[in-house]
Design a protein around this motif. Structure first.
Motif, PDB file in Angstrom:
ATOM      1  N   ALA A 171       0.828  -1.208   0.000  1.00 14.04           N
ATOM      2  CA  ALA A 171       0.000   0.000   0.000  1.00 14.04           C
ATOM      3  C   ALA A 171       0.859   1.255   0.000  1.00 14.04           C
ATOM      4  O   ALA A 171       0.618   2.189  -0.790  1.00 14.04           O
ATOM      5  N   PHE A 172       1.867   1.284   0.839  1.00 16.18           N
ATOM      6  CA  PHE A 172       2.672   2.502   0.947  1.00 16.18           C
ATOM      7  C   PHE A 172       3.733   2.586  -0.143  1.00 16.18           C
ATOM      8  O   PHE A 172       4.183   3.682  -0.489  1.00 16.18           O
ATOM      9  N   SER A 173       4.129   1.436  -0.699  1.00 17.98           N
ATOM     10  CA  SER A 173       5.009   1.454  -1.859  1.00 17.98           C
ATOM     11  C   SER A 173       4.320   2.125  -3.039  1.00 17.98           C
ATOM     12  O   SER A 173       4.899   2.991  -3.728  1.00 17.98           O
ATOM     13  N   THR A 174       3.084   1.735  -3.287  1.00 13.06           N
ATOM     14  CA  THR A 174       2.306   2.358  -4.367  1.00 13.06           C
ATOM     15  C   THR A 174       2.157   3.847  -4.135  1.00 13.06           C
ATOM     16  O   THR A 174       2.299   4.664  -5.064  1.00 13.06           O
ATOM     17  N   LEU A 175       1.890   4.228  -2.879  1.00 21.23           N
ATOM     18  CA  LEU A 175       1.705   5.636  -2.546  1.00 21.23           C
ATOM     19  C   LEU A 175       2.993   6.430  -2.718  1.00 21.23           C
ATOM     20  O   LEU A 175       2.990   7.547  -3.260  1.00 21.23           O
ATOM     21  N   ALA A 176       4.113   5.886  -2.244  1.00 23.63           N
ATOM     22  CA  ALA A 176       5.402   6.568  -2.371  1.00 23.63           C
ATOM     23  C   ALA A 176       5.739   6.824  -3.832  1.00 23.63           C
ATOM     24  O   ALA A 176       6.192   7.919  -4.207  1.00 23.63           O
ATOM     25  N   SER A 177       5.524   5.819  -4.670  1.00 23.23           N
ATOM     26  CA  SER A 177       5.810   5.957  -6.094  1.00 23.23           C
ATOM     27  C   SER A 177       4.897   6.992  -6.738  1.00 23.23           C
ATOM     28  O   SER A 177       5.333   7.810  -7.553  1.00 23.23           O
ATOM     29  N   GLU A 178       3.626   6.975  -6.375  1.00 29.27           N
ATOM     30  CA  GLU A 178       2.667   7.941  -6.926  1.00 29.27           C
ATOM     31  C   GLU A 178       3.027   9.376  -6.553  1.00 29.27           C
ATOM     32  O   GLU A 178       2.999  10.278  -7.398  1.00 29.27           O
ATOM     33  N   LEU A 179       3.390   9.581  -5.283  1.00 30.58           N
ATOM     34  CA  LEU A 179       3.644  10.930  -4.780  1.00 30.58           C
ATOM     35  C   LEU A 179       5.091  11.378  -4.962  1.00 30.58           C
ATOM     36  O   LEU A 179       5.396  12.565  -4.837  1.00 30.58           O
ATOM     37  N   ASP A 194      10.627   5.715  -5.630  1.00 33.12           N
ATOM     38  CA  ASP A 194      10.195   4.849  -6.723  1.00 33.12           C
ATOM     39  C   ASP A 194       9.355   3.681  -6.238  1.00 33.12           C
ATOM     40  O   ASP A 194       8.998   2.788  -7.018  1.00 33.12           O
ATOM     41  N   GLY A 195       9.052   3.670  -4.942  1.00 37.11           N
ATOM     42  CA  GLY A 195       8.258   2.600  -4.368  1.00 37.11           C
ATOM     43  C   GLY A 195       9.051   1.386  -3.941  1.00 37.11           C
ATOM     44  O   GLY A 195       8.485   0.430  -3.394  1.00 37.11           O
ATOM     45  N   LYS A 196      10.352   1.399  -4.167  1.00 36.03           N
ATOM     46  CA  LYS A 196      11.180   0.271  -3.769  1.00 36.03           C
ATOM     47  C   LYS A 196      11.621   0.403  -2.309  1.00 36.03           C
ATOM     48  O   LYS A 196      11.703   1.509  -1.772  1.00 36.03           O
ATOM     49  N   GLY A 226      21.152  -4.157  12.965  1.00 36.48           N
ATOM     50  CA  GLY A 226      22.062  -3.099  13.394  1.00 36.48           C
ATOM     51  C   GLY A 226      21.527  -1.707  13.133  1.00 36.48           C
ATOM     52  O   GLY A 226      20.351  -1.510  12.797  1.00 36.48           O
ATOM     53  N   PHE A 227      22.401  -0.740  13.312  1.00 38.62           N
ATOM     54  CA  PHE A 227      22.071   0.672  13.125  1.00 38.62           C
ATOM     55  C   PHE A 227      22.528   1.086  11.730  1.00 38.62           C
ATOM     56  O   PHE A 227      23.652   0.782  11.325  1.00 38.62           O
ATOM     57  N   GLN A 228      21.652   1.799  11.023  1.00 39.22           N
ATOM     58  CA  GLN A 228      21.881   2.002   9.599  1.00 39.22           C
ATOM     59  C   GLN A 228      21.637   3.448   9.187  1.00 39.22           C
ATOM     60  O   GLN A 228      20.798   4.133   9.766  1.00 39.22           O
ATOM     61  N   SER A 229      22.355   3.863   8.159  1.00 40.89           N
ATOM     62  CA  SER A 229      22.030   5.066   7.403  1.00 40.89           C
ATOM     63  C   SER A 229      21.560   4.596   6.037  1.00 40.89           C
ATOM     64  O   SER A 229      22.295   3.914   5.322  1.00 40.89           O
ATOM     65  N   ILE A 230      20.332   4.946   5.700  1.00 37.61           N
ATOM     66  CA  ILE A 230      19.715   4.450   4.473  1.00 37.61           C
ATOM     67  C   ILE A 230      19.775   5.539   3.404  1.00 37.61           C
ATOM     68  O   ILE A 230      19.265   6.649   3.597  1.00 37.61           O
ATOM     69  N   ASP A 231      20.394   5.224   2.286  1.00 33.44           N
ATOM     70  CA  ASP A 231      20.421   6.151   1.153  1.00 33.44           C
ATOM     71  C   ASP A 231      19.075   6.143   0.439  1.00 33.44           C
ATOM     72  O   ASP A 231      18.594   5.079   0.026  1.00 33.44           O
ATOM     73  N   THR A 232      18.475   7.321   0.310  1.00 37.34           N
ATOM     74  CA  THR A 232      17.249   7.478  -0.465  1.00 37.34           C
ATOM     75  C   THR A 232      17.456   8.575  -1.495  1.00 37.34           C
ATOM     76  O   THR A 232      18.464   9.290  -1.469  1.00 37.34           O
ATOM     77  N   GLN A 233      16.501   8.728  -2.379  1.00 41.78           N
ATOM     78  CA  GLN A 233      16.589   9.765  -3.401  1.00 41.78           C
ATOM     79  C   GLN A 233      16.519  11.169  -2.801  1.00 41.78           C
ATOM     80  O   GLN A 233      16.886  12.136  -3.470  1.00 41.78           O
TER      81      GLN A 233
END
Length: 295
Positions: free
Chosen positions: A74-82, A109-111, A139-146
């Motif tokens: 549900a939120f993947s679709t929303l993220a990609s749409e918005l 991109d919804g991924k 563990g503790f992470q830094s996540i690369d996003t767009q």
């Protein structure tokens, strides 16, 4: 990936025991937040249900879902749409008998950009999380996003400076804390002000000590669904602060709201240049941090 400033938001909501209703509500609020300019949006802890950890009841495992199920789709679709990044905290069923308090970081991109599993699991009166959740193992992470480099911790993690430090050291520009924190009504008058003050102080301290932005998304409302108990009054006050602990935006303690602010990377760099705490850390003297206690 992200090098430009970006706008983040945390959404403060009252939630119930219907996953479908909560999901629809969250989707509507995320749309509203994106329409107001938010690029990275965070929901409260365990968004899909009431805070069921007030009791130890095996029936509550029915709220859990495997990876890739409805909370992702549900939120993947929303993220990609918005075209936004969404942080979705959910109750993860890993396999029979192993469950986690987790959060997806879903990219524009919804991924799936990342997955965080809550590392510190509390067991306090009406916060019986050890009954439900296995401690995180990612563990503790830094996540690369767009949009930028995102660090996600969850609620009880907020009391541990090591968690914030390690996430910041991995390059995160902002720490998101999806949260479910509140008062026991019977002790609110005596202890409530200090409890809330401690929460604010430790979170702002993480921002200062690491030169990092911090954002907390909390619930609101009295969740009293068990007989013969006073329930928990979630105190809201979701907020975003800057790398000197300065409050950039804050919600009330009783309304559903969107809290929004800009992650200013030039400001962060300036703060770290003038307060170079990472430079001056005595890493040669920290070995004992891996011990439970120093006798």
């Amino acid at each position: 990936m992200g090098k430009k400033n970006y706008t983040v938001s945390v959404i403060q909501l009252e939630l119930n025991n219907s996953p479908d209703e909560n999901r629809k509500k969250c989707i509507a609020w995320i749309r509203k937040s994106a329409n107001q300019g938010a690029e990275v949006i965070c929901l409260p802890e365990l968004y899909s249900s009431h805070y069921f950890c007030q009791s130890e009841n095996v029936e509550n495992f029915s709220f859990a879902e495997p990876l890739g199920a409805i909370s992702f789709t549900a939120f993947s679709t929303l993220a990609s749409e918005l075209g936004v990044v969404i942080i979705v905290p959910f109750f993860e069923k890993r396999t029979a008998g192993i469950y986690h308090n987790s959060a997806y970081i879903i990219d524009t991109d919804g991924k799936q950009a990342g997955l965080y599993r809550k590392m510190h699991i509390p067991y306090d009166p009406h916060f019986y999380e050890k009954f439900y959740f296995t401690p995180g193992d990612l563990g503790f992470q830094s996540i690369d996003t767009q949009k930028g480099k995102i660090g996600t911790l969850i609620c009880w993690d907020q009391w541990y400076p090591e968690a914030a430090r390690l996430t910041a050291m991995k390059g995160a520009e902002i720490l998101f804390y999806p949260t479910a924190i509140g008062w026991h009504p019977f002790e609110k008058e005596q202890y409530g002000e200090n409890q809330y003050g401690a929460w604010m102080n430790v979170m702002k301290g993480h921002a200062v000590a690491n030169g990092i932005f911090v954002a907390a998304a909390n619930r609101i409302g009295l969740e009293k669904y068990l007989p013969n108990t006073d329930g928990i009054e979630f105190w809201g006050k979701s907020f975003i602060c800057g790398p000197q602990g300065e409050i950039l935006a804050m919600a009330s303690n009783a309304k559903e709201e969107i809290v929004m602010a800009e992650v200013d990377l030039a400001h962060q760099e300036n703060v770290r240049q003038n307060w170079p705490f990472f430079r001056d850390r005595r890493i040669d003297a920290f070995q004992d941090l891996t011990k439970r206690f120093i006798d």
